[in-house]
Design a protein around this motif. Structure first.
Motif, short mmCIF file in Angstrom:
data_model
loop_
_atom_site.label_atom_id
_atom_site.label_comp_id
_atom_site.label_asym_id
_atom_site.label_seq_id
_atom_site.Cartn_x
_atom_site.Cartn_y
_atom_site.Cartn_z
N ILE A 1 -8.04 41.54 -59.34
CA ILE A 1 -7.18 42.30 -58.93
C ILE A 1 -7.75 43.76 -58.95
CG2 ILE A 1 -4.73 43.40 -59.75
CD1 ILE A 1 -3.95 40.68 -60.92
N ARG B 1 -7.37 51.68 -52.29
CA ARG B 1 -5.97 52.08 -51.99
C ARG B 1 -5.16 52.44 -53.39
NH1 ARG B 1 -2.96 48.01 -48.30
NH2 ARG B 1 -1.28 49.74 -48.17
N ASN C 1 -0.28 49.58 -62.30
CA ASN C 1 -1.41 50.07 -61.58
C ASN C 1 -2.47 50.07 -62.56
OD1 ASN C 1 -3.37 51.56 -60.38
ND2 ASN C 1 -1.71 52.22 -58.83
N GLU D 1 2.17 46.09 -55.29
CA GLU D 1 2.11 46.77 -54.15
C GLU D 1 1.09 46.15 -53.19
OE1 GLU D 1 2.90 51.34 -55.93
OE2 GLU D 1 0.75 50.36 -56.09
N LEU D 2 -0.06 45.58 -53.75
CA LEU D 2 -0.92 44.86 -52.79
C LEU D 2 -0.28 43.87 -52.12
CD1 LEU D 2 -4.01 44.72 -51.67
CD2 LEU D 2 -4.10 43.16 -53.65
N THR E 1 -7.61 46.15 -55.41
CA THR E 1 -6.68 47.16 -55.21
C THR E 1 -7.41 48.54 -55.42
OG1 THR E 1 -6.38 47.11 -57.70
CG2 THR E 1 -4.76 45.89 -56.37
N LEU F 1 -3.54 50.83 -55.82
CA LEU F 1 -2.32 50.19 -55.82
C LEU F 1 -2.31 49.21 -56.95
CD1 LEU F 1 -2.06 48.81 -52.13
CD2 LEU F 1 -1.27 51.05 -52.97
N SER F 2 -1.07 48.77 -57.32
CA SER F 2 -0.75 47.96 -58.35
C SER F 2 -0.93 46.57 -57.52
CB SER F 2 0.50 47.76 -58.71
OG SER F 2 1.51 47.78 -58.04
N GLY F 3 -1.00 45.39 -58.33
CA GLY F 3 -1.08 44.01 -57.60
C GLY F 3 0.18 43.96 -56.90
#
Length: 265
Positions: free
Chosen positions: A44, A51, A105, A57-58, A48, A53-55
């Motif tokens: 993870i 960018r 995140n 969000e990805l 991510t 990002l959190s998982g």
């Protein structure tokens, strides 16, 4: 006083986790034996990183979580996922799991103050409304030795949220047998609740949770008492469910069921 950071509310559906396993991890075989911590750090976080990002969000998972997942990072990831999948109430498309390695995140973790854990965090637990506690193995469950897990159980019971204990089928059968024939093992499991002896993935995390508890009303004793009461209530419900099932067997003329019913009673 600085403004407290918000709680990350996004959850992830079990179907999205399965898709993540197939498309981002190369299938279940690639994850055999990997702990949840390893899946976070090795898969993870790199996915991510670019960018930030959190998982969730990805993966495009934006719905607010409806179930908070409490688990130990040293569990194998697939064991956690399979245990959650075995719970019928977690199967619906409208069920969104607050699963920390996806919901938080991992690039923006920070040291949060006492007030955050006793207000923002507990308010979020109450708002989500249900906590699914992955408890493996039931006789010596890892979460009862982990400081963060005990705080999560405490926060669930303290806020009046629903505590759902998730066990694999074999573990659940073993527990039901113990409720009938080995109550000392059940008592021993409850006796393991002792936050003062609990560990954490990182020593600094252990110090942080101890600092939080020491400042909270009642300290360690209060947390232990609340966790114990929550688990005891769950065990009472398990025993009632077992009796109801055995009564049904006895009414159908199942001799073994009738004998087991007498043992449970």
């Amino acid at each position: 006083e600085p403004e407290l950071p918000p709680f990350p509310t996004a959850g992830i559906r079990l179907s999205a986790i399965e898709l993540f396993i197939d498309t981002q991890c190369g299938g279940r075989a690639k994850l055999e034996g990997k702990t949840t911590a390893e899946v976070s750090g090795e898969i993870i976080v790199p996915l991510t990183k670019a960018r930030q990002l959190s998982g969730c969000e990805l993966l495009g998972e934006t719905a607010a979580a409806t179930v908070f997942v409490s688990h130990a990072w040293k569990y194998t990831f697939l064991d956690v996922v399979d245990t959650l999948r075995a719970r019928p109430e977690l199967q619906g498309a409208d069920v969104s799991l607050w699963f920390d390695i996806f919901s938080v995140n991992q690039h923006k973790t920070q040291v949060l103050p006492f007030k955050w854990w006793t207000t923002t965090f507990q308010d979020a637990i109450k708002e989500i409304g249900t906590t699914a506690l992955v408890l493996l193995p039931w006789e010596n469950p890892v979460p009862l030795t982990r400081a963060w897990s005990l705080w999560e159980i405490y926060s669930t019971v303290e806020t009046g949220s629903k505590l759902v204990v998730a066990l694999p089928e074999a573990e659940e059968q073993s527990l039901h047998e113990a409720l009938a024939t080995r109550l000392e093992a059940v008592d021993a499991m409850l006796g393991r609740v002792d936050l003062a002896k609990a560990e954490a993935w990182k020593e600094e995390d252990r110090r942080r949770i101890f600092d939080i508890v020491e400042k909270a009303d009642g300290g360690f004793g209060r947390v232990n008492e609340v966790v114990f009461s929550g688990l005891r209530a769950w065990l009472v419900e398990q025993a009632k469910g077992r009796v109801a099932a055995l009564e049904g067997q006895a009414e159908r003329g199942d001799v073994a069921g009738g004998a087991d019913l007498e043992a449970v009673r």
